[in-house]
Design an enzyme around this catalytic site. Structure first.
Site, PDB file in Angstrom:
ATOM      1  N   HIS A 462       2.244   6.158  -5.714  1.00  0.00           N
ATOM      2  CA  HIS A 462       3.200   6.147  -6.820  1.00  0.00           C
ATOM      3  C   HIS A 462       3.604   7.544  -7.288  1.00  0.00           C
ATOM      4  O   HIS A 462       3.596   7.829  -8.490  1.00  0.00           O
ATOM      5  CB  HIS A 462       2.611   5.384  -8.016  1.00  0.00           C
ATOM      6  CG  HIS A 462       2.294   3.963  -7.740  1.00  0.00           C
ATOM      7  ND1 HIS A 462       1.339   3.256  -8.464  1.00  0.00           N
ATOM      8  CD2 HIS A 462       2.776   3.093  -6.820  1.00  0.00           C
ATOM      9  CE1 HIS A 462       1.260   2.023  -7.993  1.00  0.00           C
ATOM     10  NE2 HIS A 462       2.136   1.909  -6.995  1.00  0.00           N
ATOM     11  N   PRO A 463       4.014   8.470  -6.420  1.00  0.00           N
ATOM     12  CA  PRO A 463       4.406   9.794  -6.902  1.00  0.00           C
ATOM     13  C   PRO A 463       5.652   9.723  -7.772  1.00  0.00           C
ATOM     14  O   PRO A 463       6.562   8.936  -7.523  1.00  0.00           O
ATOM     15  CB  PRO A 463       4.676  10.569  -5.607  1.00  0.00           C
ATOM     16  CG  PRO A 463       5.059   9.523  -4.606  1.00  0.00           C
ATOM     17  CD  PRO A 463       4.226   8.323  -4.964  1.00  0.00           C
TER      18      PRO A 463
END
Length: 534
Positions: A462-463
């Site tokens: 989930h950057p």
């Protein structure tokens, strides 16, 4: 060279939405550029096969720099490289995040990004199998469904979470996020449903939408302080396409800041180090990188028909003929949100659990059936950065997450691992759980668990936040998603999140796409109208 009203770079969770929505206006021409292919591989369509995409041509395959708080390990980070982007490669979990996330964005200056502002967009995007209501949409392009064939182990994992004190919650996107239940998924009748399926497939019939695949954008073309197009590489040659109105970057939390810096927008000293001319000096480009570190507990199980049997002839037949069975699983079927400490605005931890052995992104195997319980820190404080590794556009950027740079993050993760152990020891799981594989029963003290976490923690894919909404002093884009200091250039993907949301980031990315399309169609930007220099 072609000329279009809008050029959208990246066909992922947000970019496909932007392009699809903009093309609804027959008087508007849109070019969507995607570096990957069409994403028609069976490992895209079959839900349980998502990890088989990793380190293939469907994956950008990033690696971090040595992480200083993870024993110097380099962390592998997949990103979807195809139409649909990461919506074609993720675990399909549909989580909007917490009301507190969005209200904090608005309170921090992101006007128009509060929960009540975005709820109509979430509803507009959603076609929930439970139907529409005050909080859900029933007619949108994004199919959201309950698990097709939930496993008995997943049901018992939910019971176990309730037993250790989490309230039962049938809808994490409902009135409250906290609690335990089965996840809703971006699937349609047991098959993955991507933003390409929902937004591009119907739009491809429109003459005003052009989609280029296998085309790597190398830079945004600027004339003075205005974006006028993009340069791309396709088939061994470079060509420029021009945008009469605006360019929209939707290349993700790694790709978007990389393109901005290659185009001269970023930290001036850093750009000069790599021989890139400076157009806008903004140290926030590529800064503030956030993600959800995740540690996975694995334990052997006596349960029958775990996902270790998903590729058996029986399960293949069940999937191919009826879209049912183990292959419809997203692996992490059961989930929960909870607090590891008091005084937080929302839950800081998420469980993702299911009937499978999962370690090293699915590459590791075990010779006996197992259960996995992931502990994902959804309220992290640590932040990393994305920087250039060179001026060649084909050179991947330098990425460092700095997981656990803030000691409070490690305290929360150790507490979560202890809670996960409690979960596996409940009466609900009695008779199902065997030997603990990770972290291993021999590790009992908090110091020992911390060492195991540093040695084995990965992330939840989930950057975000690397081109975040903020002022010119602390952000990259304004609340209209316009890049500070540049006319005709916006960003629409998870990189604009001011802070990371609590939970999986696909649903918020879709809404960024919906919001961006509305902003572009309204024509309003700070100081003027789209297509005009303010």
């Amino acid at each position: 060279m072609g000329t279009y009203d809008y050029i959208v770079v990246g066909a992922g969770s947000a970019g496909a939405v932007v392009a699809g929505r903009l093309s609804e206006d027959p008087g508007t021409t849109v070019l969507l550029v995607e570096a990957g292919g069409k994403g028609r591989d069976l490992n895209v369509k079959i839900p349980a096969a998502f990890a088989k995409q990793f380190k293939t041509g469907l994956d950008w395959e990033y690696y971090t720099e040595p992480e200083p708080h993870l024993d110097g390990r380099r962390i592998y980070h997949p990103r979807g490289k195809m139409l649909g982007g990461c919506s074609a490669q993720n675990a399909m979990i549909y989580i909007r995040g917490n009301r507190a996330d969005y209200d904090a964005w608005a309170a921090g200056g992101a006007t128009g990004w509060g929960y009540d502002d975005l709820l109509p967009l979430f509803k507009r995007a959603e076609r929930n199998s439970r139907g529409g209501d005050a909080l859900h949409g029933g007619e949108g392009p994004l199919f959201i469904e309950d698990p097709r064939s939930p496993h008995e182990v997943s049901e018992r994992l939910v019971d176990a979470m309730v037993e250790i004190g989490l309230p039962r919650n049938p809808d994490f996107n409902g009135p409250t996020q906290e609690g335990a239940g089965l996840y809703q998924l971006t699937q349609r009748r047991g098959q993955r449903w991507t933003t390409s399926d929902g937004y591009l497939r119907p739009a491809r019939k429109r003459a005003n939408l052009t989609v280029l695949t296998g085309a790597l954008v190398t830079r945004v073309v600027l004339e003075g302080d205005r974006a006028v197009g993009v340069e791309l590489e396709q088939g061994g040659s470079r060509v420029v396409h021009r945008a009469g109105r605006e360019v929209v970057l939707s290349a993700g939390a790694f790709g978007t800041p990389h393109l901005l810096m290659l185009s001269g927008i970023g930290p001036a000293d850093h750009l000069r180090e790599h021989g890139v001319g400076v157009v806008v000096d903004n140290p926030n480009v590529g800064a503030h990188l956030m993600d959800h570190p995740m540690y996975l507990l694995n334990a052997e199980t006596t349960a029958a028909r775990t996902l270790a049997e998903a590729e058996s002839p029986r399960e293949l037949v069940a999937y191919l003929t009826r879209r049912r069975g183990l292959l419809t699983s997203n692996v992490g079927e059961a989930g929960g949100f909870f607090h590891t400490t008091d005084g937080l605005a929302g839950p800081d931890m998420q469980f993702l659990a299911g009937p499978a052995y999962f370690w090293d992104h699915g590459f590791a195997t075990h010779d006996k059936p197992a259960i996995a319980v992931g502990c994902s820190l959804v309220g992290p404080r640590s932040r990393g950065r994305v920087r250039l590794a060179g001026s060649d556009p084909s050179t991947k950027p330098s990425v460092r997450f700095d997981y656990f740079a803030e000691p409070a993050d490690m305290t929360a993760m150790v507490t979560a691992v202890e809670r996960a152990r409690e979960l596996l020891a409940t009466s609900a799981m009695r008779g199902l759980v065997g030997s603990e594989l990770h972290p291993g029963a021999a590790h009992t003290t908090r110091a020992e668990l911390e060492a195991q976490i540093r040695a084995g923690v990965e992330h939840t894919y989930h950057p975000s936040c690397t081109a975040r909404i903020g002022s010119e002093s602390d952000g990259v884009v304004d609340p209209t998603l316009r890049v500070h200091g540049v006319q005709g250039l916006r960003v629409a993907d998870a990189s604009v999140f001011p802070t990371i949301t609590r939970g999986n980031t696909h649903a918020p990315s879709v809404v960024v796409g919906e919001k961006a399309a509305d902003l572009l169609r309204s024509g309003v930007v700070a100081g003027g109208r789209a297509g005009q220099v303010a």
